[in-house]
Design an enzyme around this catalytic site. Structure first.
Site, PDB file in Angstrom:
ATOM      1  N   ASP A 274       0.868  -1.167   0.000  1.00 25.38           N
ATOM      2  CA  ASP A 274       0.000   0.000   0.000  1.00 25.38           C
ATOM      3  C   ASP A 274       0.912   1.226   0.000  1.00 25.38           C
ATOM      4  O   ASP A 274       2.095   1.149   0.360  1.00 25.38           O
ATOM      5  CB  ASP A 274      -0.941  -0.003   1.192  1.00 25.38           C
ATOM      6  CG  ASP A 274      -2.251   0.722   0.899  1.00 25.38           C
ATOM      7  OD1 ASP A 274      -2.261   1.583  -0.004  1.00 25.38           O
ATOM      8  OD2 ASP A 274      -3.261   0.443   1.568  1.00 25.38           O
ATOM      9  N   GLU A 621     -16.761  10.557   4.360  1.00 25.70           N
ATOM     10  CA  GLU A 621     -16.409   9.176   4.677  1.00 25.70           C
ATOM     11  C   GLU A 621     -15.537   8.645   3.548  1.00 25.70           C
ATOM     12  O   GLU A 621     -15.853   8.783   2.372  1.00 25.70           O
ATOM     13  CB  GLU A 621     -17.652   8.289   4.887  1.00 25.70           C
ATOM     14  CG  GLU A 621     -18.521   8.061   3.675  1.00 25.70           C
ATOM     15  CD  GLU A 621     -19.475   6.887   3.860  1.00 25.70           C
ATOM     16  OE1 GLU A 621     -19.321   6.096   4.797  1.00 25.70           O
ATOM     17  OE2 GLU A 621     -20.396   6.765   3.034  1.00 25.70           O
TER      18      GLU A 621
END
Length: 877
Positions: A274, A621
């Site tokens: 990542d 979000e």
């Protein structure tokens, strides 16, 4: 390991000599790796053997440079296609991942992925023809996200297919297969299963958290989707997660990357970190598993992380080899995996040999693809409540009020990691189009959340450039705003999502724009000035830098709050720098503390029916955001209720006693308790994609019968949830939650009704496949779609077992009065028990088998009355 590498190199040497011999005979290839008749791994070994250490390391970062002497073009491994090709200009935008999970339709998932990979291939070859090889222009996609949405507070849960390992596995497998294609020689694109493993928030502490689970939870919940991706879909890439698991950083985990991924499952693709996850190994106050970048690089590669999204490997990996922290042969092994993937994609072969290279660019955002996006949006709709059969609404209604912060907001269609659609249909627009003879009134009604107003483009009458409305726009064909602009004009607003480059003759994606002028407000007050961009941007007000973007890689909004006096002019300058293929820039605002409620109530008072579009937005979000509000924390939520500003709006409209429908647009479950108790109809629409407004209107007014089912549990309160950082599955998801949910996993209503009978479970010996069949009949007065769900439960024998576990499902279409037999074959592993230490136990005994269009045992609004469920206890022999 070193002896194995020596054997591989010896074999490689023979292969290379054979290849070189072939080259000399045919006089066709300068290097053996250029020979398309050799296997990808053979070609990769040959190529890696000819590279210097520095060249090898340079190819192990996401933005790999060219190696001209070997004919290797530069390549950027970073690309996204979560629900459509992302951040690369125009593409077809499908519903967000959680919405596609709500379809429970594996065939649809396959078709969606095929469309996405068609557009990806067409885009890639067009970029290559223009010598563009930057970020979001390659064929290696960091999709899908198959983490388990174990907690509704997680902001990135919207990217997943829900809380269930089996549903996630089935949807993920079909998505991966559709992306990678079925050619026996070449990959269509590379799919990446992420984030491996045991990863689902919190966002703000993901760089330092260390999670623990039992072996039972690891094997039963967190690993199955990844195992299926590898064993069934042959996914070619896996992305390791930011966090630690059992004290090891996931991108430096021997347990996850070596023992499980490669040794146990036989994964032969490559692992990518990542982004900037390797930095977390050694940076202060993070994982602390390494003392330096060199040690971190060595640990990651030795553990199995082949590609670095970040800046750690180069040059630190070279230093690690020189310091003997890692053997160069281990670097070779990692790079062979990476180069083999590029060969499998046909990147070094003539395009005439690669079947996917012939996909025409005309497929991108084509009518056929748009129709599939609309179909996916329709299938994703979940009817949560329909008291008194308020829905479908009559098209003969004279006045409709469409109210709420999501009623006419384009961002709420898209979710995160989205592409650029040609057009976006909001709920207000969809309803207005559906009812050409009715009066359709729109009102915002409220902010999205307290302290988070809905920002809209600053209109031209509030911008001045000399005597004209708007701002002066100067467009430069370079990255420094230098020389004479190619275009100088007055732009009425700064509200651009360029489908084509603004400078027509521009050969690259690099250009800059400078907007200058004045900002003038009609009313005095505190305003939020926002700027949304996908590249680099700076906003100066009265000469001071107030908003600063620095290479955010994806569309992001930043803002500045300031007092404006009515009629006063404020100098404004915007410097925008575009460097990749998704140029967009928007200057936005909202007046804080504005009375939005009064006009919303007035609109509702005029209406025969009210449609309230509530929920969340991807601005609050999502992934690791600098957003801290009441109920929201760094991309996650701290409270799962509908935001307070919207609860106030809902209650005010409810007091009017008008027929009211609530449409939810969100990426995660909401505790909409007041609506569940008082509002007659609730439709869950998720972030539904570019045609979401059309799909919502079709459902509300009866042109489509909804059939989606919840892929997550809707809880009643944050108090129902365990600690966010606890990865133990106790009291989590439908499998282990002991309380009463607001709406359960698998819930969803229809405008028709379905009956189940002829439920049969064949006699089964422990270890054998179990065969289950049932007949489903549409007993209502219109056609409809039903998701047949099959669960098993071992809880009678084992109190620690899940309440029930999904083991099969099928979405079917039935005409009025039509019946269909549905059968399932359930493997022993699916009905087995898993002990706390991870042992898979298959033994004789009682097993509860449940089939229907829902789970059993719920009452009131939590029960899907339009469907049925049957339960049978069987003996495994």
């Amino acid at each position: 390991m070193k002896s194995m590498i020596k054997v591989v190199r010896a074999v490689a040497a023979v292969v290379v000599l054979m290849g070189l011999s072939m080259c000399s005979q045919e006089n066709a290839y300068q290097y053996a790796y250029m020979n398309p008749d050799l296997a990808p791994e053979e070609r990769a070994i040959d190529l890696v053997n000819q590279m210097t250490l520095q060249e090898k390391v340079s190819q192990m970062k996401y933005d790999a440079p060219a190696v001209p002497r070997l004919g290797i073009p530069r390549y950027n491994w970073w690309n996204e296609c979560l629900h459509g090709v992302g951040r690369a200009g125009v593409s077809t935008v499908f519903p967000q991942g959680i919405g596609m999970g709500a379809t429970w339709d594996v065939n649809l998932m396959s078709n969606v992925a095929t469309v996405i990979s068609d557009e990806a291939r067409a885009k890639h070859h067009k970029f290559i023809s223009e010598n563009k090889r930057g970020i979001y222009q390659g064929l290696t996609f960091w999709t899908p996200n198959i983490n388990i949405f174990r907690d509704p507070r997680w902001g990135r849960g919207q990217e997943t297919y829900g809380e269930d390992p089996y549903l996630t596995s089935r949807m993920g497998v079909e998505f991966i297969k559709g992306l990678q294609g079925d050619d026996p020689k070449y990959l269509k694109v590379v799919a990446t299963a992420k984030h491996f493993a045991v990863h689902s928030g919190p966002e703000k502490s993901r760089h330092e958290d260390n999670y623990q689970t039992s072996d039972k939870d690891l094997k039963e919940t967190y690993l199955p989707a990844f195992k299926s991706a590898i064993k069934e879909a042959n996914v070619q890439s896996v992305m390791c997660a930011y966090n630690r698991y059992r004290d090891e950083a996931c991108c430096g985990s021997n347990l996850l990357l070596t023992n499980i991924l490669r040794n146990e499952w036989g994964f032969d693709g490559y692992v990518v970190s990542d982004c900037w996850a390797i930095n977390d190994f050694y940076m202060p106050n993070r994982h602390g598993v390494s003392d330096s970048p060199e040690e971190a690089s060595a640990l990651a590669v030795k553990s199995g992380t082949d590609l670095n999204c970040g800046d750690t490997y180069d040059p630190n990996l070279s230093e690690a080899v020189l310091k003997e922290l890692i053997d160069e042969s281990e670097v070779d092994q990692a790079l062979v995996r990476l180069m083999a993937a590029r060969f499998k994609l046909g990147m070094f072969d003539d395009e005439s040999l690669v079947p996917y290279a012939s996909i025409p660019y005309s497929v991108v955002a084509s009518e056929k693809h748009h129709k599939l996006s609309k179909k996916a949006a329709l299938e994703s709709m979940v009817l949560l409540k329909n008291e008194g059969n308020l829905l479908p609404l009559s098209k003969e209604v004279s006045t409709v009020a469409v109210i709420g912060p999501n009623a006419n907001d384009k961002q709420s269609l898209l979710g995160n990691y989205h592409g650029t659609p040609v057009s976006q249909v909001t709920p207000y627009q969809g309803i207005k189009s559906k009812l050409p003879n009715a009066k359709v009134i729109y009102a915002k009604g409220s902010a999205v959340a307290e302290g988070w107003p809905l920002l809209t483009p600053i209109p031209s009458q509030n911008l001045r450039s000399g005597e004209k409305n708007g701002l002066k726009g100067e467009y430069f064909p370079n990255e420094k705003w230098e020389g004479d602009p190619s275009i100088s004009r007055t732009d009425e607003t700064v509200d651009f999502v360029w489908l084509d480059r603004p400078i027509k003759e521009l050969a690259t994606d690099t250009f800059t724009v400078r907007w200058t002028g004045q900002l003038v407000a009609d009313q005095s007050g505190t305003y939020r000035i926002g700027f949304r961009a996908c590249n680099v941007g700076k906003v100066y007000i009265n000469g001071e830098l107030r908003i600063d973007f620095q290479d955010d890689h994806h569309p992001t909004m930043k803002y500045y709050d300031m007092e404006l006096t009515a009629g006063q002019s404020y100098d404004i300058k915007i410097d925008y720098y575009n460097f990749h293929a998704d140029p967009q820039a928007q200057l936005l605002w909202a007046k804080l503390n504005e009375d939005l409620l009064t006009p919303a109530v007035a609109a509702a008072q005029q209406a025969d029916v009210v449609v309230m579009c509530l929920g969340l937005t991807p601005d609050i979000e999502g992934e690791e955001m600098p957003v801290v509000l009441e109920g929201f924390d760094s991309g996650d939520r701290s409270d799962i209720q509908l935001p307070a500003s919207q609860r106030k709006l809902l209650k005010a409209i409810y007091q009017l006693n008008k027929p009211t429908v609530v449409v939810l647009m969100n990426g995660s479950a909401l505790a909409v308790n007041f609506a569940a108790e008082n509002v007659p109809a609730i439709l869950e629409a998720w972030y539904p994609g570019e045609f979401g407004g059309e799909a919502i209107a079709d459902v509300l007014f009866g042109d489509y019968n909804p059939g989606g089912k919840l892929p997550v549990t809707f809880y009643k309160s944050t108090e129902d949830l365990p600690d966010f950082k606890t990865y133990d599955m106790t009291n989590r998801t439908y499998k282990y939650f002991e309380g009463a949910p607001l709406f359960p996993f698998g819930h969803g209503l229809s405008y028709t009704s379905f009956a189940y009978d002829q439920f049969d479970v064949a006699e089964t010996k422990a270890g054998d496949v179990m065969t289950v069949s049932v007949s489903v009949t549409n007993t209502g007065d219109r056609a409809g779609e039903e998701v047949v769900q099959l669960y098993v439960s071992n809880r009678k024998n084992n109190p620690n077992a899940a309440k029930r576990s999904l083991v099969g499902f099928e979405r079917i279409v039935l005409e009025k009065g039509q019946s269909q037999n549905v059968s399932f074959e359930i493997s022993a592993e699916q009905y087995a028990q898993i002990t706390q230490d991870g042992q898979v136990i298959v033994e004789p005994g009682e097993l509860e088998v449940i089939v229907g269009g829902k789970q059993p045992g719920f009452e009131g609004v939590a029960d899907a009355k339009s469907s049925q469920v049957l339960t049978k206890t069987v003996n495994i022999l």
